[in-house]
Design an enzyme around this catalytic site. Structure first.
Site, PDB file in Angstrom:
ATOM      1  N   ARG A 258      -3.889   1.070  11.131  1.00  0.00           N
ATOM      2  CA  ARG A 258      -4.540   0.614  12.359  1.00  0.00           C
ATOM      3  C   ARG A 258      -4.211   1.591  13.482  1.00  0.00           C
ATOM      4  O   ARG A 258      -3.070   2.033  13.632  1.00  0.00           O
ATOM      5  CB  ARG A 258      -4.076  -0.806  12.744  1.00  0.00           C
ATOM      6  CG  ARG A 258      -4.542  -1.906  11.811  1.00  0.00           C
ATOM      7  CD  ARG A 258      -6.041  -2.096  11.834  1.00  0.00           C
ATOM      8  NE  ARG A 258      -6.498  -3.186  10.968  1.00  0.00           N
ATOM      9  CZ  ARG A 258      -6.830  -3.044   9.697  1.00  0.00           C
ATOM     10  NH1 ARG A 258      -6.726  -1.861   9.120  1.00  0.00           N
ATOM     11  NH2 ARG A 258      -7.264  -4.091   8.998  1.00  0.00           N
TER      12      ARG A 258
ATOM     13  N   HIS B   8     -13.222   4.552   8.987  1.00  0.00           N
ATOM     14  CA  HIS B   8     -12.597   3.328   8.468  1.00  0.00           C
ATOM     15  C   HIS B   8     -13.175   2.946   7.100  1.00  0.00           C
ATOM     16  O   HIS B   8     -13.724   1.860   6.914  1.00  0.00           O
ATOM     17  CB  HIS B   8     -12.760   2.168   9.439  1.00  0.00           C
ATOM     18  CG  HIS B   8     -11.681   1.129   9.266  1.00  0.00           C
ATOM     19  ND1 HIS B   8     -11.308   0.262  10.257  1.00  0.00           N
ATOM     20  CD2 HIS B   8     -10.890   0.822   8.195  1.00  0.00           C
ATOM     21  CE1 HIS B   8     -10.341  -0.531   9.838  1.00  0.00           C
ATOM     22  NE2 HIS B   8     -10.073  -0.213   8.577  1.00  0.00           N
TER      23      HIS B   8
ATOM     24  N   ILE C 265       0.836  -1.200   0.000  1.00  0.00           N
ATOM     25  CA  ILE C 265       0.000   0.000   0.000  1.00  0.00           C
ATOM     26  C   ILE C 265       0.869   1.248   0.000  1.00  0.00           C
ATOM     27  O   ILE C 265       0.596   2.209  -0.732  1.00  0.00           O
ATOM     28  CB  ILE C 265      -0.970  -0.017   1.192  1.00  0.00           C
ATOM     29  CG1 ILE C 265      -1.968  -1.169   1.045  1.00  0.00           C
ATOM     30  CG2 ILE C 265      -1.714   1.307   1.304  1.00  0.00           C
ATOM     31  CD1 ILE C 265      -2.916  -1.321   2.221  1.00  0.00           C
TER      32      ILE C 265
ATOM     33  N   GLU D 184     -13.998   0.551  17.333  1.00  0.00           N
ATOM     34  CA  GLU D 184     -14.776   0.673  16.100  1.00  0.00           C
ATOM     35  C   GLU D 184     -15.982  -0.256  16.163  1.00  0.00           C
ATOM     36  O   GLU D 184     -15.846  -1.390  16.624  1.00  0.00           O
ATOM     37  CB  GLU D 184     -13.912   0.334  14.881  1.00  0.00           C
ATOM     38  CG  GLU D 184     -12.766   1.297  14.665  1.00  0.00           C
ATOM     39  CD  GLU D 184     -11.988   1.028  13.379  1.00  0.00           C
ATOM     40  OE1 GLU D 184     -12.389   0.121  12.619  1.00  0.00           O
ATOM     41  OE2 GLU D 184     -10.991   1.721  13.139  1.00  0.00           O
TER      42      GLU D 184
END
Length: 322
Positions: free
Chosen positions: A236, A284, A155, A264
């Site tokens: 995270r 998120h 990523i 969450e």
């Protein structure tokens, strides 16, 4: 098989092409989020297979012990939310495609979007014009600024490509193994960890959350960041030592853009990461696109089909099949 899909909050999967792969199976889709073990176990008593939306629901030993019919858990990517040993003890096979070499482009795109939105004050400018006002302030240009990417993975490399396309300078920091790979690839590494944080205009985190990476971003790291710099976290929340980002933000010295939280779904509207004017927060949504879901759940449903054909794939605890 009786397949139960958890946490499909907007009932999205039925509309995707990949859902056709479940034809012939008895599929139940749950569109709410439940944490109570008793409620979950009551719902899932008849389930042969559970399909997970990433880490939205934790699969604990307590829950598994209450699901005697469960045979398969099918999901994608890492699985810190699943008690694998308890799966094995309960003869539940965990299948999870680790998609080696395929980054989440959706997460990389959101990272760039948060950077652009923060630097150009897009949420504030939109709110201003909707309230009948004109410009509310003056943003900043990204070209020639230094983006520090923490973590040398798929990523982060996608983010680097996007950032370079708009003229940003890139520097890296990572684990020792990650830095070795970066050196071999000839990319720009910071001379030290402290200089990485001190010389980056923007620091973006791209590290998997594991026991050894929990709290890896410390008070000292955040304190080393220059005034008005931006910390971006689409990975995270647990990568940052507890309370340290909130404490640094409260000083009004740096900015943050976060897509992840310690709890969450986040429903505490008084959380400082939601109330501070120095923070741009999203719920998120890094991987939450129709395209990304179709890609991910195509793999997840393939695992169910393979299991039903007695040819399981991507097994994490294959000893269950012995």
């Amino acid at each position: 098989m009786k397949v139960h899909i958890l946490d499909d909050w907007f009932d999205t999967l039925r509309s995707l092409a990949c859902f056709d792969k479940l034809q012939g199976h008895d599929v139940t889709v749950w569109t709410d989020h439940v944490e109570d073990i008793s409620t979950l176990s009551d719902r899932l008593q008849e389930a042969d297979c559970l399909v997970l939306f990433r880490e939205r629901t934790k699969i604990t030993a307590e829950l598994l012990n209450k699901l005697p019919n469960l045979k398969l858990i099918s999901q994608r990517s890492v699985y810190p939310h699943i008690d694998v040993a308890a799966c094995t003890q309960n003869n539940v096979l965990l299948c999870s495609n680790m998609h080696s070499g395929t980054p989440s482009y959706a997460a990389a795109e959101l990272t760039l979007a948060l950077i652009l939105s923060s630097y150009r004050q897009i949420p504030e400018q939109v709110a201003s014009i909707r309230e009948g006002n004109w410009q509310m302030g003056v943003g900043r240009t990204l070209r020639d600024r230094t983006l520090g990417l923490y973590g040398y993975g798929r990523i982060a490399k996608a983010v680097a490509t996007y950032a370079q396309a708009i003229g940003m300078n890139i520097q890296w920091w990572s684990s020792e193994a990650g830095r070795e790979r970066a050196r071999a690839d000839g990319v720009q590494l910071a001379e030290s960890r402290e200089l990485f944080f001190a010389t980056s205009d923007i620091v973006s985190l791209h590290v998997r959350l594991k026991p050894e990476t929990r709290g890896i971003i410390t008070e000292q790291d955040l304190a080393a960041m220059k005034p008005r710099s931006l910390l971006v976290n689409t990975s995270r929340s647990g990568l940052i030592a507890p309370g340290e980002l909130e404490a640094e933000i409260a000083k009004g010295r740096i900015f943050a853009a976060v897509d992840v939280f310690d709890t969450e779904p986040m429903s505490d509207v008084k959380n400082p990461l939601l109330t501070s004017p120095n923070v741009l927060a999203t719920p998120h949504i890094g991987y939450v696109t129709e395209d990304e879901f179709d890609l991910q759940f195509s793999d997840i449903f393939d695992q169910i089909v393979a299991y039903a054909d007695n040819k399981p794939i991507h097994m994490i605890n294959p000893e269950v099949m012995v």
